[in-house]
Design a protein around this motif. Sequence first.
Motif, mmCIF file in Angstrom:
data_model
loop_
_atom_site.group_PDB
_atom_site.id
_atom_site.type_symbol
_atom_site.label_atom_id
_atom_site.label_comp_id
_atom_site.label_asym_id
_atom_site.label_seq_id
_atom_site.Cartn_x
_atom_site.Cartn_y
_atom_site.Cartn_z
ATOM 1 N N ASP A 1 -11.274 -10.744 -23.428
ATOM 2 C CA ASP A 1 -11.733 -9.763 -22.436
ATOM 3 C C ASP A 1 -11.491 -10.226 -21.002
ATOM 4 O O ASP A 1 -11.382 -9.400 -20.092
ATOM 5 C CB ASP A 1 -13.222 -9.477 -22.630
ATOM 6 C CG ASP A 1 -13.508 -8.824 -23.979
ATOM 7 O OD1 ASP A 1 -12.643 -8.057 -24.440
ATOM 8 O OD2 ASP A 1 -14.569 -9.092 -24.560
ATOM 9 N N ASN A 2 -11.423 -11.527 -20.807
ATOM 10 C CA ASN A 2 -11.212 -12.060 -19.461
ATOM 11 C C ASN A 2 -10.542 -13.427 -19.581
ATOM 12 O O ASN A 2 -11.216 -14.456 -19.614
ATOM 13 C CB ASN A 2 -12.536 -12.176 -18.712
ATOM 14 C CG ASN A 2 -12.342 -12.421 -17.232
ATOM 15 O OD1 ASN A 2 -11.270 -12.856 -16.802
ATOM 16 N ND2 ASN A 2 -13.361 -12.169 -16.440
ATOM 17 N N PRO A 3 -9.205 -13.451 -19.664
ATOM 18 C CA PRO A 3 -8.483 -14.710 -19.881
ATOM 19 C C PRO A 3 -8.769 -15.789 -18.842
ATOM 20 O O PRO A 3 -8.637 -16.981 -19.123
ATOM 21 C CB PRO A 3 -7.001 -14.281 -19.822
ATOM 22 C CG PRO A 3 -7.023 -12.821 -20.172
ATOM 23 C CD PRO A 3 -8.308 -12.296 -19.606
ATOM 24 N N ALA A 4 -9.185 -15.393 -17.639
ATOM 25 C CA ALA A 4 -9.452 -16.381 -16.585
ATOM 26 C C ALA A 4 -10.735 -17.158 -16.860
ATOM 27 O O ALA A 4 -10.949 -18.221 -16.268
ATOM 28 C CB ALA A 4 -9.532 -15.691 -15.223
ATOM 29 N N PHE A 5 -11.582 -16.616 -17.723
ATOM 30 C CA PHE A 5 -12.848 -17.273 -18.041
ATOM 31 C C PHE A 5 -12.954 -17.468 -19.550
ATOM 32 O O PHE A 5 -13.376 -16.552 -20.273
ATOM 33 C CB PHE A 5 -14.031 -16.443 -17.520
ATOM 34 C CG PHE A 5 -14.082 -16.339 -16.020
ATOM 35 C CD1 PHE A 5 -14.736 -17.311 -15.274
ATOM 36 C CD2 PHE A 5 -13.463 -15.285 -15.365
ATOM 37 C CE1 PHE A 5 -14.781 -17.229 -13.892
ATOM 38 C CE2 PHE A 5 -13.496 -15.191 -13.975
ATOM 39 C CZ PHE A 5 -14.158 -16.173 -13.238
ATOM 40 N N PRO A 6 -12.516 -18.637 -20.039
ATOM 41 C CA PRO A 6 -12.520 -18.868 -21.484
ATOM 42 C C PRO A 6 -13.939 -18.872 -22.059
ATOM 43 O O PRO A 6 -14.902 -19.185 -21.359
ATOM 44 C CB PRO A 6 -11.865 -20.248 -21.620
ATOM 45 C CG PRO A 6 -12.074 -20.916 -20.300
ATOM 46 C CD PRO A 6 -12.037 -19.804 -19.283
#
Length: 252
Positions: free
Chosen positions: A166-171
């Motif tokens: 859903d948000n690749p920048a925040f694993p």
Amino acid sequence: MVRTLARIHPDRVFAAESAMCMFDLEQPYDIHPEHELTIASPSRSGIHVFAKTGFIKRTLYVPNMQAMSINGVRVTSLARTLFDCARLLPFECMLPIADSAAKAGFDMASLTQFPTTRFDETNRIARLLTYTDPLSDNGGKSRARAVMIAGGYMMPYLQYPCPNPDNPAFPLRVDFIWFLPGDVTVVGEYDGMAKYGNTWTEMNTHVTKQCKRDAYLRKRGVTTIVHFSFDDVIHRELLYRKLDDAGIPRMH
């Protein structure tokens, strides 16, 4: 209690858990028993019970005392406070404090500057330094890890990152993860009650998110997900049963 007594006796220096409460570190409530305080002394250790109230004043010998002041309360230095707590408190209560201190940037190795008087104290300090990890996310997870260590289990990796669709920048970060032989991956998730919220809607929302997250982790190759609570940690046989069922090996 500490602040009140500091006003009445401004010359007193608080030590051990009574000093620790003045530092902004994770610490379990059960290290602060009611009606007990610890005062540093340059000459001796002792204990005095006030007959009328049952109040217990512990005196702890602290040589070469280097007191500091926090909000008007005189306490032993952070290093000395951590050292005294480490040699006096149970490991499962001390590890959350040590993890929190390390996470805040404190060099836990500095505890070795203080001489120990007994072999068991030396072992307590060495064990704490071995297992302190600044990656621990909170005191509950630190306490859970301490219970795992006491049970002899293989140590997990902490806060391990997984891709977030859903948000690749925040694993996504799992609390604990074990990589076992045969491409078996076990994730452990500590579910503190704060996660669930205070209303039925909040709890339902969290459970839905948790199921979605678990499903995604399984798609990414996670074999087993172990959810456990603070109650499981306090009644450690419950946690041990879950770890055994998940196949986490005991190293000793």
